[in-house]
Design a protein around this motif. Structure first.
Motif, PDB file in Angstrom:
ATOM      1  N   UNK A 105       0.831  -1.193   0.000  1.00  0.00           N
ATOM      2  CA  UNK A 105       0.000   0.000   0.000  1.00  0.00           C
ATOM      3  C   UNK A 105       0.874   1.255   0.000  1.00  0.00           C
ATOM      4  N   UNK A 106       2.110   1.105   0.456  1.00  0.00           N
ATOM      5  CA  UNK A 106       3.043   2.231   0.489  1.00  0.00           C
ATOM      6  C   UNK A 106       3.908   2.306  -0.763  1.00  0.00           C
ATOM      7  N   UNK A 107       4.206   1.158  -1.369  1.00  0.00           N
ATOM      8  CA  UNK A 107       5.086   1.167  -2.532  1.00  0.00           C
ATOM      9  C   UNK A 107       4.398   1.756  -3.750  1.00  0.00           C
ATOM     10  N   UNK A 108       3.109   1.547  -3.852  1.00  0.00           N
ATOM     11  CA  UNK A 108       2.342   1.899  -5.055  1.00  0.00           C
ATOM     12  C   UNK A 108       3.099   1.397  -6.280  1.00  0.00           C
ATOM     13  N   UNK A 109       3.145   2.177  -7.341  1.00  0.00           N
ATOM     14  CA  UNK A 109       3.892   1.807  -8.538  1.00  0.00           C
ATOM     15  C   UNK A 109       5.203   2.595  -8.637  1.00  0.00           C
ATOM     16  N   UNK A 110       5.617   3.149  -7.540  1.00  0.00           N
ATOM     17  CA  UNK A 110       6.809   3.992  -7.506  1.00  0.00           C
ATOM     18  C   UNK A 110       8.053   3.131  -7.667  1.00  0.00           C
ATOM     19  N   UNK A 111       8.660   3.195  -8.828  1.00  0.00           N
ATOM     20  CA  UNK A 111       9.749   2.286  -9.163  1.00  0.00           C
ATOM     21  C   UNK A 111      10.900   2.303  -8.166  1.00  0.00           C
ATOM     22  N   UNK A 112      11.331   3.465  -7.661  1.00  0.00           N
ATOM     23  CA  UNK A 112      12.444   3.447  -6.690  1.00  0.00           C
ATOM     24  C   UNK A 112      12.148   2.676  -5.407  1.00  0.00           C
ATOM     25  N   UNK A 113      10.865   2.385  -5.141  1.00  0.00           N
ATOM     26  CA  UNK A 113      10.529   1.599  -3.951  1.00  0.00           C
ATOM     27  C   UNK A 113      11.027   0.167  -4.073  1.00  0.00           C
ATOM     28  N   UNK A 114      11.196  -0.273  -5.300  1.00  0.00           N
ATOM     29  CA  UNK A 114      11.571  -1.656  -5.570  1.00  0.00           C
ATOM     30  C   UNK A 114      13.078  -1.720  -5.824  1.00  0.00           C
ATOM     31  N   UNK A 115      13.780  -2.256  -4.841  1.00  0.00           N
ATOM     32  CA  UNK A 115      15.241  -2.271  -4.897  1.00  0.00           C
ATOM     33  C   UNK A 115      15.789  -3.496  -5.618  1.00  0.00           C
ATOM     34  N   UNK A 116      14.965  -4.486  -5.844  1.00  0.00           N
ATOM     35  CA  UNK A 116      15.447  -5.725  -6.424  1.00  0.00           C
ATOM     36  C   UNK A 116      14.610  -6.075  -7.659  1.00  0.00           C
ATOM     37  N   UNK A 117      15.320  -6.432  -8.722  1.00  0.00           N
ATOM     38  CA  UNK A 117      14.665  -6.690 -10.003  1.00  0.00           C
ATOM     39  C   UNK A 117      15.213  -7.961 -10.637  1.00  0.00           C
ATOM     40  N   UNK A 118      14.340  -8.617 -11.391  1.00  0.00           N
ATOM     41  CA  UNK A 118      14.786  -9.739 -12.198  1.00  0.00           C
ATOM     42  C   UNK A 118      15.314  -9.247 -13.534  1.00  0.00           C
ATOM     43  N   UNK A 119      15.718 -10.168 -14.361  1.00  0.00           N
ATOM     44  CA  UNK A 119      16.320  -9.816 -15.641  1.00  0.00           C
ATOM     45  C   UNK A 119      15.278  -9.572 -16.726  1.00  0.00           C
ATOM     46  N   UNK A 120      14.051  -9.970 -16.477  1.00  0.00           N
ATOM     47  CA  UNK A 120      12.981  -9.752 -17.437  1.00  0.00           C
ATOM     48  C   UNK A 120      12.715 -10.959 -18.311  1.00  0.00           C
ATOM     49  N   UNK A 121      11.466 -11.067 -18.768  1.00  0.00           N
ATOM     50  CA  UNK A 121      11.086 -12.132 -19.693  1.00  0.00           C
ATOM     51  C   UNK A 121      10.152 -11.520 -20.736  1.00  0.00           C
ATOM     52  N   UNK A 122      10.376 -11.876 -21.980  1.00  0.00           N
ATOM     53  CA  UNK A 122       9.644 -11.264 -23.085  1.00  0.00           C
ATOM     54  C   UNK A 122       8.301 -11.936 -23.313  1.00  0.00           C
ATOM     55  N   UNK A 123       7.281 -11.112 -23.479  1.00  0.00           N
ATOM     56  CA  UNK A 123       5.947 -11.590 -23.847  1.00  0.00           C
ATOM     57  C   UNK A 123       5.548 -10.885 -25.140  1.00  0.00           C
ATOM     58  N   UNK A 124       5.202 -11.668 -26.138  1.00  0.00           N
ATOM     59  CA  UNK A 124       4.796 -11.122 -27.423  1.00  0.00           C
ATOM     60  C   UNK A 124       3.408 -11.641 -27.768  1.00  0.00           C
ATOM     61  N   UNK A 125       2.500 -10.717 -28.037  1.00  0.00           N
ATOM     62  CA  UNK A 125       1.130 -11.070 -28.391  1.00  0.00           C
ATOM     63  C   UNK A 125       0.853 -10.581 -29.805  1.00  0.00           C
ATOM     64  N   UNK A 126       0.441 -11.483 -30.675  1.00  0.00           N
ATOM     65  CA  UNK A 126       0.193 -11.082 -32.054  1.00  0.00           C
ATOM     66  C   UNK A 126      -1.073 -11.736 -32.586  1.00  0.00           C
TER      67      UNK A 126
END
Length: 126
Positions: A105-126
């Motif tokens: 409830x405090x983090x909201x979507x504020x990116x700096x609140x999130x200190x740890x991230x994964x490498x990402x995974x691609x999603x493609x919709x066509x």
């Protein structure tokens, strides 16, 4: 050291479904917020869904509400993002993120609140 590893991305047709997974290392606190963000080419990273470590509250962006579901399995230290009714505009790299010691409830979507991230995974919709 907190590690996040996403998997489950791929290509899918419009209207299809896909489930992303985020495997996490153990956390130093019991109050955390796990989230999924996405970033399409040429666009800013945006929050999609987030869930409290207790699993009692979840939040969604208006663009995915009703189509995506975030959940977690604490026994497996894994967070999931079930995506259905996928649209071409859902095409993006999806990132798992963690805010340690902070309630969603405090983090909201504020990116700096999130200190740890994964490498990402691609999603493609066509």
């Amino acid at each position: 050291h907190v590690q996040l590893v996403e998997s489950g991305g791929g290509s899918v047709q419009t209207g299809g479904s896909l489930t992303l997974s985020c495997a996490t290392s153990s956390f130093p606190t019991s109050t955390n917020c796990m989230a999924w963000f996405r970033q399409a080419p040429g666009k800013e990273r945006e929050g999609v869904a987030r869930i409290t470590s207790a699993g009692d509250s979840s939040y969604y962006s208006t663009s995915v509400k009703g189509r995506f579901t975030i959940s977690q399995d604490n026994a497996k230290n894994t967070v999931y993002l079930q995506m259905s009714s996928l649209r071409p505009e859902d095409t993006a790299t999806y990132y798992c993120a963690a805010a340690i010691g902070v309630h969603c409830i405090l983090t909201t979507w504020y990116i700096p609140s999130y200190k740890h991230w994964g490498q990402g995974t691609q999603v493609t919709v066509s």
